[in-house]
Enzyme design. Structure first.
Site, mmCIF file in Angstrom:
data_model
loop_
_atom_site.group_PDB
_atom_site.id
_atom_site.type_symbol
_atom_site.label_atom_id
_atom_site.label_comp_id
_atom_site.label_asym_id
_atom_site.label_seq_id
_atom_site.Cartn_x
_atom_site.Cartn_y
_atom_site.Cartn_z
ATOM 1 N N VAL A 1 6.855 -33.528 13.714
ATOM 2 C CA VAL A 1 5.491 -32.992 13.748
ATOM 3 C C VAL A 1 4.543 -33.818 14.608
ATOM 4 C CG1 VAL A 1 5.631 -31.820 11.524
ATOM 5 C CG2 VAL A 1 4.902 -34.224 11.609
ATOM 6 N N TYR A 2 4.989 -34.922 15.156
ATOM 7 C CA TYR A 2 4.111 -35.709 16.021
ATOM 8 C C TYR A 2 3.819 -34.896 17.281
ATOM 9 C CZ TYR A 2 5.061 -39.938 13.231
ATOM 10 O OH TYR A 2 5.162 -40.870 12.218
ATOM 11 N N ALA A 3 2.534 -34.608 17.486
ATOM 12 C CA ALA A 3 2.089 -33.778 18.615
ATOM 13 C C ALA A 3 2.868 -32.469 18.660
ATOM 14 C CB ALA A 3 2.233 -34.538 19.932
#
Length: 327
Positions: free
Chosen positions: A52-54
């Site tokens: 889910v990072y960026a």
């Protein structure tokens, strides 16, 4: 860089890890490449990311840099699954979601396996044994070499680890737990850390510099180019800009002056050498910031400095306490 075993496993990781929370959003391809090369040149191996990072861009960017810049075999890639961009359900620990998320991560990373796959958070709506079964499948299928969890409280971590050790059949031992830990946030010392130590689980501290506050950059004002001045990161930094935090930051700065070191080095050395810690995960905006963090390799804090920092940052642990001898 010194290598440490991750928990009670054979996996050895660099004692500082590289975080990628801002990659693909605030950190572009050029800056990410500079950071990864700097980290690799310093002997770093553990690179931590999440699906889910960026919105997946951090994994994709890391994948683009593998082999072309740094050989895949020289890095230990850790990623996470379980968080979902859904306000009605923040976490999904179902077997179906997790395994599909792992396959998507592997595609973005451009690799057949990850070295460490972590459940991003506890999902109370899914039976824990189903969540843990996803770890077993990931490891037995070769898509992950080791498994861990993230953001599990003490009883959740103990239950998960014990289930894996006690259940019949081939089960995957939990290698790690990733939790926020710094001089400004010592809450895990109450139950999470004792559980991890007892069960042989390595701790990967996130935000080891107190979300950047322990560097001292916010002592007098908020720098315009800092995360504290960023629209989407300011709420993340704000909780550590109170008077209690200021007293701790002042103590760190005094210790740094006495050691001819920086506040960053002192704060990072303190958490790096705490019992149970395998590798603090450091996130930086630039390669220059990362080099400053990696320079901590040469610093070991004297016992009296550690004790002074322990005292000024000590959390209040009253009843019930994991150590009854302190009551």
């Amino acid at each position: 860089m010194e290598q440490r075993h991750l928990g009670r496993t054979g996996l050895r990781v660099s004692r500082i890890g590289l975080g990628t929370l801002t990659w693909g959003r605030d950190t572009d391809e050029h800056d990410a490449a500079d950071q990864l090369k700097t980290f690799w040149d310093a002997g770093g191996t553990l690179v931590d990311t999440a699906d889910v990072y960026a919105d997946g861009s951090a994994e994709y960017l890391l994948g683009q840099l593998l082999d072309g810049l740094v050989p895949r075999r020289d890095l230990l890639i850790a990623t996470k699954a379980g968080s979902v961009p859904d306000p009605d359900r923040r976490f999904d620990g179902s077997r179906g979601h997790l395994l599909a998320a792992l396959d998507a991560s592997l595609e973005r990373l451009g690799t057949d396996y990850v070295d460490l796959w972590q459940i991003h958070a506890y999902d109370a709506t899914t039976p824990l044994e189903e969540t843990l079964q996803a770890l077993d499948i990931a490891v037995s299928s070769g898509r992950a070499r080791y498994a861990g969890v993230s953001n599990f409280c003490g009883w959740q971590l103990a239950k998960a680890a014990t289930w894996q050790l006690a259940s019949a059949g081939p089960r995957t031992r939990l290698a790690s737990t990733q939790m926020e830990y710094s001089l400004l946030q010592r809450g895990i010392e109450r139950e999470v850390l004792p559980a991890a130590l007892d069960l042989g689980i390595g701790l990967l501290p996130s935000s080891p510099l107190g979300r950047g506050v322990l560097t001292g950059k916010y002592r007098h004002a908020t720098p315009a180019d800092s995360r504290g001045a960023s629209e989407h990161m300011a709420p993340f930094v704000a909780p550590y800009l109170d008077d209690a935090a200021s007293r701790i930051v002042d103590a760190v700065s005094i210790a740094a002056d006495g050691l001819a070191a920086t506040a960053l080095q002192v704060a990072l050395a303190w958490v790096r050498d705490r019992p149970g810690v395998a590798a603090p995960i450091v996130g930086a905006r630039t390669a220059q910031q990362l080099r400053a963090a990696l320079s901590v390799e040469a610093l070991t804090l004297p016992d009296e400095i550690c004790q002074a920092l322990d005292d000024v940052s000590a959390p209040v642990h009253r009843y019930p306490d994991h150590d009854w001898s302190t009551l």
